[in-house]
Every structure is written in C-alpha cells, then in structure tokens.
Design a protein around this motif. Structure first.
Motif, short mmCIF file in Angstrom:
data_model
loop_
_atom_site.label_atom_id
_atom_site.label_comp_id
_atom_site.label_asym_id
_atom_site.label_seq_id
_atom_site.Cartn_x
_atom_site.Cartn_y
_atom_site.Cartn_z
N TRP A 3 30.13 18.07 13.57
CA TRP A 3 31.15 18.52 12.98
C TRP A 3 32.39 18.59 13.84
N CYS A 4 32.21 18.56 15.26
CA CYS A 4 33.55 18.38 15.85
C CYS A 4 33.69 17.11 16.65
N ILE B 109 30.67 28.20 16.13
CA ILE B 109 30.39 27.22 14.98
C ILE B 109 29.02 26.94 14.90
N THR C 112 38.59 19.68 12.75
CA THR C 112 37.79 20.81 12.51
C THR C 112 38.48 21.98 12.79
N TYR C 113 38.15 22.95 11.80
CA TYR C 113 38.79 24.21 12.07
C TYR C 113 38.02 25.39 11.85
N VAL C 114 38.55 26.68 12.34
CA VAL C 114 37.84 27.77 12.01
C VAL C 114 38.54 28.81 11.18
N THR D 207 34.01 27.71 8.95
CA THR D 207 34.54 26.56 9.57
C THR D 207 34.37 25.55 8.65
N VAL E 146 34.74 34.08 14.50
CA VAL E 146 34.72 33.14 13.66
C VAL E 146 33.68 33.27 12.59
N ALA F 188 39.92 24.43 15.42
CA ALA F 188 38.72 24.89 16.46
C ALA F 188 39.05 24.19 17.73
N ASP G 272 34.97 27.68 20.76
CA ASP G 272 34.67 28.21 19.42
C ASP G 272 33.14 27.58 19.28
N THR H 183 39.00 32.91 10.87
CA THR H 183 38.38 33.96 11.74
C THR H 183 38.77 35.26 10.94
#
Length: 161
Positions: free
Chosen positions: A44-45, A15, A51-53, A63, A60, A7, A11, A55
């Motif tokens: 979260w971040c 998110i 942290t990832y998303v 997450t 997005v 992320a 994003d 897609t």
C-alpha cells in the motif's frame, strides 16, 4: 468534514487497521485475509505509490493509492486502490477519495485511470466508479474466489482524463 492528504509513516497503524478489516472479509480484494501487516503496508505504501488518507476529525477513515498501471510505455495510465474503514461506511468517504484521486491523477500527469480488478459483486464500488465517469471495458470470468459466493467475475474499469 472529510480531509484528504498524503499519508505519512505516522498513519501506518491506522492504514493497517483499515486494510486488515477490509481484506479479512475476503469479498473485495485479492489479498489473503491473513496477510501480515508488513506485506500489506509494503504493498500500500511502498515505492512507486502515491498514498493518501481521508481523515475525519484527525482520524484516518479511508485510504487510497495511485500508481503507474504498467511500467515504461504504460506509465501514463494510473491504477488505484481504495479502502474505507467499515466504521465509516456510508459517510461519503469513497466518493470524496474518488473525486480527489481523479484530479490528483491529472496533476501527477496521468492521461487515464484503469482499475484492473473490480469484483463484480462489489456493487457499491461499481456504482460509485460509474457515477464518477468510469466505464466497464472488460469482464474477467471467475477471476475472484469470493469467500462467500465462490468464483466471481471481475471488471476492468477505465476513465480517460
């Protein structure tokens, strides 16, 4: 096609939209449904999080994060949290994120993944984690105040990497 990537700050609005939709139901996460954007994005971040998303066509749709489950002598065990946009439910995003996160945790040097709090009534998540090799290693009575069901148990789930 579902793509997973780290992320970025670009994003954050997407998110936040997913987080807001998920926690507003009060049925899977411990956060107050009225938690503000800044608090949730920091959780979260924030620092110490990977942290990832996920897609689909550049949007997005899910997450997740990985982090040390405990500091110092417990940092070899990962902890994770996962959310899928309600609009994308049933598309396999949770499974793709779960599979990716297991491999990513290995790449990051973790020796295991432990989920400290999986709401028992979140049967879809429990089934997914079991299919991906996690075991229920404990159950916490009345740990979650479910918005519809009242006090509900939570599981501790674990997988050695």
């Amino acid at each position: 096609m579902i793509e997973i990537r780290k992320a970025t700050s670009a994003d954050h609005d997407q998110i936040w939209e997913i987080i807001h939709q998920v926690i507003s139901k009060g049925d899977t996460y411990v956060f107050d449904p009225s938690s503000p954007k800044e608090k949730m994005l920091d959780f979260w971040c924030g620092e110490g999080k990977h942290t990832y998303v996920a897609t689909i066509a550049g949007k997005v749709a899910g997450t997740f994060l990985l982090k040390d489950n405990q500091p110092d002598l417990g940092k070899h065990v990962a902890n994770g949290a996962y959310m899928v946009s309600p609009d994308a439910a049933g598309l396999g995003i949770g499974r793709v994120m779960g599979e990716f996160s297991i491999e990513e945790a290995r790449q990051l040097g973790y020796k295991a993944i432990q989920f400290n709090f999986v709401v028992k009534s979140n049967e879809r998540a429990v089934r997914l984690w079991e299919k991906l090799g996690f075991q229920i290693i404990g159950e916490i009575p009345d740990a979650f105040d479910h918005q519809q069901n009242g006090l509900t148990n939570a599981y501790i789930m674990y997988q050695k990497l």
